[in-house]
Scaffold this motif. Structure first.
Motif, mmCIF file in Angstrom:
data_model
loop_
_atom_site.group_PDB
_atom_site.id
_atom_site.type_symbol
_atom_site.label_atom_id
_atom_site.label_comp_id
_atom_site.label_asym_id
_atom_site.label_seq_id
_atom_site.Cartn_x
_atom_site.Cartn_y
_atom_site.Cartn_z
ATOM 1 N N ALA A 119 10.219 9.425 -26.331
ATOM 2 C CA ALA A 119 10.014 9.483 -24.908
ATOM 3 C C ALA A 119 9.220 8.662 -24.280
ATOM 4 O O ALA A 119 9.125 8.105 -23.320
ATOM 5 C CB ALA A 119 10.170 10.907 -24.381
ATOM 6 N N ALA A 120 7.730 8.705 -25.141
ATOM 7 C CA ALA A 120 6.719 8.203 -24.576
ATOM 8 C C ALA A 120 6.691 6.705 -24.734
ATOM 9 O O ALA A 120 6.561 5.955 -23.678
ATOM 10 C CB ALA A 120 5.448 8.575 -25.415
ATOM 11 N N ASP A 121 7.023 6.231 -26.012
ATOM 12 C CA ASP A 121 6.968 4.624 -26.119
ATOM 13 C C ASP A 121 7.948 3.922 -25.466
ATOM 14 O O ASP A 121 7.920 2.894 -24.721
ATOM 15 C CB ASP A 121 6.934 4.406 -27.663
ATOM 16 C CG ASP A 121 5.669 4.378 -28.260
ATOM 17 O OD1 ASP A 121 4.590 4.377 -27.499
ATOM 18 O OD2 ASP A 121 5.463 4.001 -29.310
ATOM 19 N N CYS A 122 9.262 4.535 -25.746
ATOM 20 C CA CYS A 122 10.555 3.919 -25.130
ATOM 21 C C CYS A 122 10.387 4.203 -23.601
ATOM 22 O O CYS A 122 10.755 3.175 -22.725
ATOM 23 C CB CYS A 122 11.574 4.163 -25.685
ATOM 24 S SG CYS A 122 11.851 4.086 -27.469
ATOM 25 N N GLY A 123 9.848 5.185 -23.327
ATOM 26 C CA GLY A 123 9.833 5.363 -21.528
ATOM 27 C C GLY A 123 8.798 4.696 -20.989
ATOM 28 O O GLY A 123 9.349 4.080 -19.856
ATOM 29 N N VAL A 124 7.780 4.421 -21.511
ATOM 30 C CA VAL A 124 6.862 3.580 -20.855
ATOM 31 C C VAL A 124 7.342 2.239 -20.765
ATOM 32 O O VAL A 124 7.354 1.298 -19.673
ATOM 33 C CB VAL A 124 5.475 3.534 -21.536
ATOM 34 C CG1 VAL A 124 4.602 2.427 -21.159
ATOM 35 C CG2 VAL A 124 4.836 4.982 -21.376
ATOM 36 N N ALA A 125 7.979 1.687 -21.817
ATOM 37 C CA ALA A 125 8.599 0.369 -22.021
ATOM 38 C C ALA A 125 9.753 -0.046 -20.728
ATOM 39 O O ALA A 125 9.537 -0.898 -20.192
ATOM 40 C CB ALA A 125 9.182 0.014 -23.203
ATOM 41 N N LEU A 126 10.665 1.234 -20.676
ATOM 42 C CA LEU A 126 11.505 1.175 -19.563
ATOM 43 C C LEU A 126 10.707 1.072 -18.294
ATOM 44 O O LEU A 126 11.186 0.451 -17.308
ATOM 45 C CB LEU A 126 12.742 2.439 -19.651
ATOM 46 C CG LEU A 126 13.544 2.098 -20.788
ATOM 47 C CD1 LEU A 126 14.225 3.380 -21.022
ATOM 48 C CD2 LEU A 126 14.387 0.796 -20.433
ATOM 49 N N ALA A 127 9.652 1.952 -18.265
ATOM 50 C CA ALA A 127 8.818 1.938 -16.932
ATOM 51 C C ALA A 127 8.309 0.684 -16.510
ATOM 52 O O ALA A 127 8.401 0.316 -15.175
ATOM 53 C CB ALA A 127 7.775 3.026 -17.122
ATOM 54 N N HIS A 128 7.741 -0.121 -17.407
ATOM 55 C CA HIS A 128 7.273 -1.496 -17.197
ATOM 56 C C HIS A 128 8.311 -2.302 -16.850
ATOM 57 O O HIS A 128 8.023 -3.174 -15.699
ATOM 58 C CB HIS A 128 6.581 -2.036 -18.288
ATOM 59 C CG HIS A 128 5.248 -1.418 -18.669
ATOM 60 N ND1 HIS A 128 4.244 -1.749 -17.837
ATOM 61 C CD2 HIS A 128 4.626 -0.652 -19.499
ATOM 62 C CE1 HIS A 128 3.159 -1.146 -18.522
ATOM 63 N NE2 HIS A 128 3.520 -0.713 -19.452
ATOM 64 N N LEU A 129 9.610 -2.118 -17.306
ATOM 65 C CA LEU A 129 10.552 -3.113 -16.918
ATOM 66 C C LEU A 129 11.049 -2.608 -15.276
ATOM 67 O O LEU A 129 11.082 -3.675 -14.724
ATOM 68 C CB LEU A 129 11.862 -2.613 -17.845
ATOM 69 C CG LEU A 129 12.925 -3.699 -17.789
ATOM 70 C CD1 LEU A 129 12.595 -4.937 -18.514
ATOM 71 C CD2 LEU A 129 14.136 -3.175 -18.621
ATOM 72 N N LEU A 130 10.939 -1.587 -15.034
ATOM 73 C CA LEU A 130 11.550 -1.283 -13.798
ATOM 74 C C LEU A 130 10.523 -1.447 -12.933
ATOM 75 O O LEU A 130 10.600 -2.225 -11.603
ATOM 76 C CB LEU A 130 11.667 0.543 -13.477
ATOM 77 C CG LEU A 130 12.578 1.028 -14.322
ATOM 78 C CD1 LEU A 130 12.895 2.473 -14.155
ATOM 79 C CD2 LEU A 130 14.018 0.278 -14.309
ATOM 80 N N VAL A 131 9.049 -1.739 -12.984
ATOM 81 C CA VAL A 131 7.888 -1.936 -12.292
ATOM 82 C C VAL A 131 8.119 -3.277 -11.907
ATOM 83 O O VAL A 131 7.535 -3.855 -10.916
ATOM 84 C CB VAL A 131 6.485 -1.413 -12.820
ATOM 85 C CG1 VAL A 131 5.387 -2.306 -12.261
ATOM 86 C CG2 VAL A 131 6.315 0.133 -12.809
ATOM 87 N N GLU A 132 8.370 -4.123 -12.962
ATOM 88 C CA GLU A 132 8.339 -5.596 -12.941
ATOM 89 C C GLU A 132 9.785 -6.078 -12.134
ATOM 90 O O GLU A 132 9.722 -7.091 -11.851
ATOM 91 C CB GLU A 132 8.472 -6.110 -14.130
ATOM 92 C CG GLU A 132 7.191 -6.018 -15.072
ATOM 93 C CD GLU A 132 6.079 -6.845 -14.217
ATOM 94 O OE1 GLU A 132 6.139 -7.816 -13.759
ATOM 95 O OE2 GLU A 132 5.025 -6.258 -14.556
ATOM 96 N N GLY A 133 10.583 -4.977 -11.655
ATOM 97 C CA GLY A 133 11.658 -5.497 -10.666
ATOM 98 C C GLY A 133 12.893 -6.107 -11.740
ATOM 99 O O GLY A 133 13.633 -6.807 -11.098
ATOM 100 N N GLU A 134 12.870 -5.520 -12.842
ATOM 101 C CA GLU A 134 13.979 -5.958 -13.784
ATOM 102 C C GLU A 134 14.931 -4.935 -14.189
ATOM 103 O O GLU A 134 15.429 -4.959 -15.235
ATOM 104 C CB GLU A 134 13.183 -6.369 -14.894
ATOM 105 C CG GLU A 134 12.133 -7.512 -14.987
ATOM 106 C CD GLU A 134 12.602 -8.897 -14.663
ATOM 107 O OE1 GLU A 134 13.928 -9.181 -14.469
ATOM 108 O OE2 GLU A 134 11.931 -9.803 -14.084
#
Length: 182
Positions: A119-134
């Motif tokens: 949840a932490a590692d994959c969730g943060v990776a997905l969060a970065h993707l969303l923040v980058e507008g991707e």
């Protein structure tokens, strides 16, 4: 997508995790502790020593939450689901080097359960993707008999199949045969 090793690894891990779900149209690829153990080993999840039936239940719950992120109808829904998942984790960023990988960031606590680790590692990776507008890079396979998810890493965001060698090839052959019959 110019992401570091840890981001790419975490995105690949979340895709592989979600695609073990029966929600993607196949059998449950995470039905037993042995399957969870094999997953943890294949994805090089560091710090996992013992696994319990509770770990299996928790990982399957996290898997379904990630599936809902991939299949969310819009960005606000994906953000809401991901925020809910991240709120349940103890995110503890730390720099680490292990298993021959260069310096990278782990977001899970040192004593995290496998579910919290994911949840932490994959969730943060997905969060970065969303923040980058991707957000639109989170996709479901376009083959009619496949519901696997993937992250479209193509430069022009044109990938439509989870795997070009299986679904993509099958669909291209079917289109070719249909053209030949016409």
């Amino acid at each position: 997508m110019p992401f570091g090793h840890d981001m790419v690894h975490s995105l690949a891990t979340v895709v592989e995790l979600v695609n073990t779900s029966p929600s993607t149209g196949g059998d449950d690829g995470m039905a037993t502790l042995a399957e969870l153990r094999a997953f943890a080993e294949s994805r090089q999840m560091s710090g996992i020593t013992t696994l319990t039936p509770r770990d299996l239940v928790q990982v399957r719950r996290v898997r379904e939450a990630f599936h809902r992120v991939f299949t969310a109808p819009d960005l606000p829904t994906a953000v809401r689901i991901l925020n809910g998942l991240l709120a349940e984790t103890r995110i503890t960023p730390r720099l680490t080097e292990h298993d021959g990988h260069p310096l990278h960031v782990h977001y899970f606590a040192a004593d995290a359960s496998p579910a919290e680790h994911l949840a932490a590692d994959c969730g943060v990776a997905l969060a970065h993707l969303l923040v980058e507008g991707e957000w639109e890079r989170l996709r479901t396979c376009s083959a009619p008999d496949c519901e696997h998810v993937f992250v479209d890493e193509s430069r022009n965001r044109s990938r439509v199949y989870c795997d070009s060698r299986t679904c993509g090839n099958r669909m291209h052959v079917a289109a070719y045969r249909a053209r030949r019959r016409a």
